[in-house]
Design a protein around this motif. Structure first.
Motif, short mmCIF file in Angstrom:
data_model
loop_
_atom_site.label_atom_id
_atom_site.label_comp_id
_atom_site.label_asym_id
_atom_site.label_seq_id
_atom_site.Cartn_x
_atom_site.Cartn_y
_atom_site.Cartn_z
N GLU A 13 -14.18 10.35 3.73
CA GLU A 13 -12.73 9.82 4.09
C GLU A 13 -12.37 10.23 5.45
O GLU A 13 -11.43 9.19 6.08
CB GLU A 13 -11.79 10.70 3.23
N PHE A 35 -7.09 6.23 -0.75
CA PHE A 35 -6.86 7.15 0.08
C PHE A 35 -5.96 6.54 1.34
O PHE A 35 -5.71 7.44 2.12
CB PHE A 35 -7.85 7.96 0.27
N ASP A 65 1.78 5.56 0.02
CA ASP A 65 2.59 6.27 -0.99
C ASP A 65 1.50 6.94 -2.06
O ASP A 65 1.93 7.25 -3.27
CB ASP A 65 3.07 5.24 -1.93
N MET A 66 0.18 7.14 -1.81
CA MET A 66 -0.77 7.71 -2.76
C MET A 66 -1.35 8.98 -2.08
O MET A 66 -1.41 9.27 -0.86
CB MET A 66 -1.80 6.55 -2.74
N ASN A 67 -1.77 10.10 -2.81
CA ASN A 67 -2.41 11.26 -2.47
C ASN A 67 -3.48 11.47 -3.27
O ASN A 67 -3.33 12.49 -4.21
CB ASN A 67 -1.21 12.51 -2.37
N GLU A 68 -4.28 10.76 -3.30
CA GLU A 68 -5.81 10.97 -4.14
C GLU A 68 -6.94 11.14 -3.22
O GLU A 68 -7.13 10.07 -2.11
CB GLU A 68 -5.73 9.69 -4.84
#
Length: 246
Positions: free
Chosen positions: A129, A189, A193-196
């Motif tokens: 990532e 990722f 609006d996402m936090n994974e």
């Protein structure tokens, strides 16, 4: 002319019988080369290995000259990096990407990002990532940044699912679904609006995304081929992720 700085060793090459030309990504002076007298000695060879953090004193008669480095080790981690395929290929891949930037052009945040990635190369998901984000930052520094904050069609900042290969802008699921076969997937990722954490599919999508724009905007216009270290890092990272989840 002289200065002092810190940086990460990217590589070195032989120069004469006893010296080397060292290449270092420095904090304040960008990717910089300099001659290290006695660089092939038993003492200096371990210090000048890729991935090590060093202190530098550069000196030259004129600013445009190659100049000489006096190098002191800060953190010698090359031996540990060589024990892991993702780590070994990761350092080489980042070095090859940084060589796309003009020499001596400061990029403090890229130097800092490389430091963070090296610290996480033992975690396949995190390293993958971070590497994708590193490539996005590099594209931005080269003038080809992607706009992944909102949908190019509607302006919404949620439910983003695609990236337009033409504009490099994010597209929402609703706006892009009819054209999904022509779009690049936006990994979870990278969605604002996402936090994974990234899984295997997300990492593959991330590498595909950055690879597409690096090829289009950087490698192909310059008549270059991507360094094989990038693909080696990708495969080693995905293999390590598979092993961890088995």
């Amino acid at each position: 002319m002289e200065w002092q700085d810190e940086g990460i060793v990217l590589g070195s090459r032989r120069h004469g019988e006893t010296s080397v030309i060292a290449e270092v990504m420095t904090v304040d002076h960008g990717r910089h080369l300099g001659m290290v007298r006695g660089g092939r000695s038993r003492t200096m060879r371990p210090v000048l290995q890729p991935g090590n953090r060093v202190s530098l004193h550069w000196r030259a008669r004129l600013s445009e000259h190659l100049g000489e480095f006096r190098v002191e080790p800060i953190e010698q981690r090359a031996a540990l990096l060589m024990l892991s395929a993702p780590a070994l290929h990761g350092v080489q891949a980042m070095a090859s990407l940084l060589r796309l930037l003009p020499e001596r052009d400061p990029h403090r945040h890229l130097c800092a990002a490389m430091e963070v990635i090296i610290a996480h190369l033992d975690d396949a998901s995190a390293a993958g990532e971070l590497f994708v984000r590193f490539e996005l930052a590099l594209l931005n520094e080269l003038g080809f940044g992607l706009d992944l904050a909102q949908c190019a069609a509607s302006g919404v900042r949620t439910d983003l699912a695609y990236v337009s290969p033409k504009s490099g802008r994010a597209v929402s699921n609703a706006a892009g679904k009819p054209y999904a076969d022509r779009m690049l997937a936006l990994p979870v990722f990278l969605r604002p609006d996402m936090n994974e954490a990234a899984d295997r599919a997300d990492l593959e999508a991330g590498f595909r995304l950055t690879g597409f724009f690096l090829n289009r905007h950087v490698y192909e216009p310059r008549g270059l081929k991507p360094d094989t270290a990038r693909e080696s890092f990708i495969q080693a990272t995905l293999k390590a992720l598979d092993a961890a989840s088995a």
